[in-house]
Design a protein around this motif. Structure first.
Motif, PDB file in Angstrom:
ATOM      1  N   ILE A   2      46.189   7.699  -0.374  1.00 43.10           N
ATOM      2  CA  ILE A   2      46.046   6.142  -0.498  1.00 43.10           C
ATOM      3  C   ILE A   2      47.249   5.472   0.308  1.00 43.10           C
ATOM      4  O   ILE A   2      47.013   4.559   0.858  1.00 43.10           O
ATOM      5  CB  ILE A   2      46.406   6.052  -2.278  1.00 43.10           C
ATOM      6  CG1 ILE A   2      45.213   6.397  -3.043  1.00 43.10           C
ATOM      7  CG2 ILE A   2      46.587   4.676  -2.536  1.00 43.10           C
ATOM      8  CD1 ILE A   2      45.480   6.482  -4.331  1.00 43.10           C
ATOM      9  N   ARG A  61      46.153   2.914   2.878  1.00 43.34           N
ATOM     10  CA  ARG A  61      46.568   1.490   3.120  1.00 43.34           C
ATOM     11  C   ARG A  61      47.268   0.982   4.395  1.00 43.34           C
ATOM     12  O   ARG A  61      46.917   0.140   5.044  1.00 43.34           O
ATOM     13  CB  ARG A  61      47.637   1.108   2.007  1.00 43.34           C
ATOM     14  CG  ARG A  61      48.138  -0.040   1.884  1.00 43.34           C
ATOM     15  CD  ARG A  61      49.263  -0.100   0.892  1.00 43.34           C
ATOM     16  NE  ARG A  61      49.840  -1.468   0.862  1.00 43.34           N
ATOM     17  CZ  ARG A  61      50.863  -1.897   1.642  1.00 43.34           C
ATOM     18  NH1 ARG A  61      51.310  -1.053   2.506  1.00 43.34           N
ATOM     19  NH2 ARG A  61      51.174  -3.157   1.321  1.00 43.34           N
ATOM     20  N   ILE A  67      41.474   5.708   1.622  1.00 47.38           N
ATOM     21  CA  ILE A  67      41.774   5.429   0.288  1.00 47.38           C
ATOM     22  C   ILE A  67      40.941   5.670  -1.129  1.00 47.38           C
ATOM     23  O   ILE A  67      41.546   6.249  -2.083  1.00 47.38           O
ATOM     24  CB  ILE A  67      42.042   3.762  -0.127  1.00 47.38           C
ATOM     25  CG1 ILE A  67      43.196   3.309   0.708  1.00 47.38           C
ATOM     26  CG2 ILE A  67      42.109   3.235  -1.524  1.00 47.38           C
ATOM     27  CD1 ILE A  67      43.176   1.798   1.022  1.00 47.38           C
ATOM     28  N   PHE A  93      41.695   8.243  -4.333  1.00 45.43           N
ATOM     29  CA  PHE A  93      41.257   7.979  -5.707  1.00 45.43           C
ATOM     30  C   PHE A  93      40.459   9.189  -6.178  1.00 45.43           C
ATOM     31  O   PHE A  93      40.506   9.523  -7.433  1.00 45.43           O
ATOM     32  CB  PHE A  93      40.785   6.610  -6.086  1.00 45.43           C
ATOM     33  CG  PHE A  93      41.741   5.536  -5.941  1.00 45.43           C
ATOM     34  CD1 PHE A  93      42.566   5.492  -6.787  1.00 45.43           C
ATOM     35  CD2 PHE A  93      41.640   4.581  -4.893  1.00 45.43           C
ATOM     36  CE1 PHE A  93      43.657   4.381  -6.765  1.00 45.43           C
ATOM     37  CE2 PHE A  93      42.790   3.448  -4.950  1.00 45.43           C
ATOM     38  CZ  PHE A  93      43.586   3.632  -5.857  1.00 45.43           C
TER      39      PHE A  93
END
Length: 216
Positions: free
Chosen positions: A94, A98, A204, A208
């Motif tokens: 993640i 980003r 990302i 998750f």
């Protein structure tokens, strides 16, 4: 025909060649690390792509060594602590996703060179790959299919296997980086920006998904 039978039909029992085959096969599927390497290659050029490939190949060689030294032991260890690996790997994905998403890229080669962070890119690609211990289980499965564990491995045999995995993995990343080098010539700035956004979102998403495995 299984992998072991295929090697037998070729009259090939070389652990080095088996390692090359397994290394190439493990590296080829496109996952979050593959997306990251492709994006780095497109954004910063051929050398960055090769450097990311080296990082992944080093990690693959390490996990192949772990698999060769203690397949059953590592199977137990990984499953006992798998949630911590998922947590660390998911958060790292993640964070990197980003960073990729918000990065502005210039196609101008001169300005790109000033922005290159070769060592930084090498190490976070390496750590990201090492944060995926399930790779060890994949190597165990591939080595088993190739008949690597049929006989006890000597020190030289393990060395041949690990070197082979590194070479096979690097072969894949070199082919990929070379292909992207030619494709890059036909891309404009808008294409690079789209690639940044899509790559960032994909990484990302993988992050998750990895975190969700903690609760499965």
């Amino acid at each position: 025909m299984c992998i072991e039978s295929w090697f037998s039909s070729l009259g090939c029992g070389s652990l080095l060649l088996k390692g090359i085959f397994v290394g190439f096969s493990v590296a080829a599927p496109v996952g979050p690390i593959g997306i990251l390497c492709i994006r780095q290659n497109l954004a910063y050029g051929f050398l960055m792509g090769i450097l990311c490939g080296v990082a992944v190949s080093v990690a693959d060689a390490f996990y192949s060594l772990v698999a060769a030294l203690g397949a059953n032991f590592m199977n137990v260890i990984i499953h006992q602590h798998i949630r911590w690996f998922y947590l660390f790997g998911g958060l790292l994905l993640i964070f990197i996703g980003r960073k990729v998403f918000i990065t502005q890229v210039s196609k101008n080669e001169g300005s790109v060179k000033k922005k290159r962070q070769y060592m930084g890119s090498f190490f976070y690609t390496l750590f990201l790959t090492l944060a995926s211990p399930m790779t060890t289980l994949l190597f165990i499965a591939m080595f088993t299919a190739a008949g690597v564990f049929r006989n006890a491995l000597t020190s030289m045999g393990i060395l041949d296997l690990v070197v082979g995995v590194f070479l096979g993995s690097m072969l894949w990343w070199t082919v990929l980086a070379t292909s992207i080098r030619f494709l890059r010539r036909y891309m404009n700035l808008t294409t690079f920006l789209v690639i940044n956004k899509v790559s960032g979102l994909a990484i990302i998403g993988y992050g998750f998904f990895t975190l969700s495995k903690i609760f499965s």
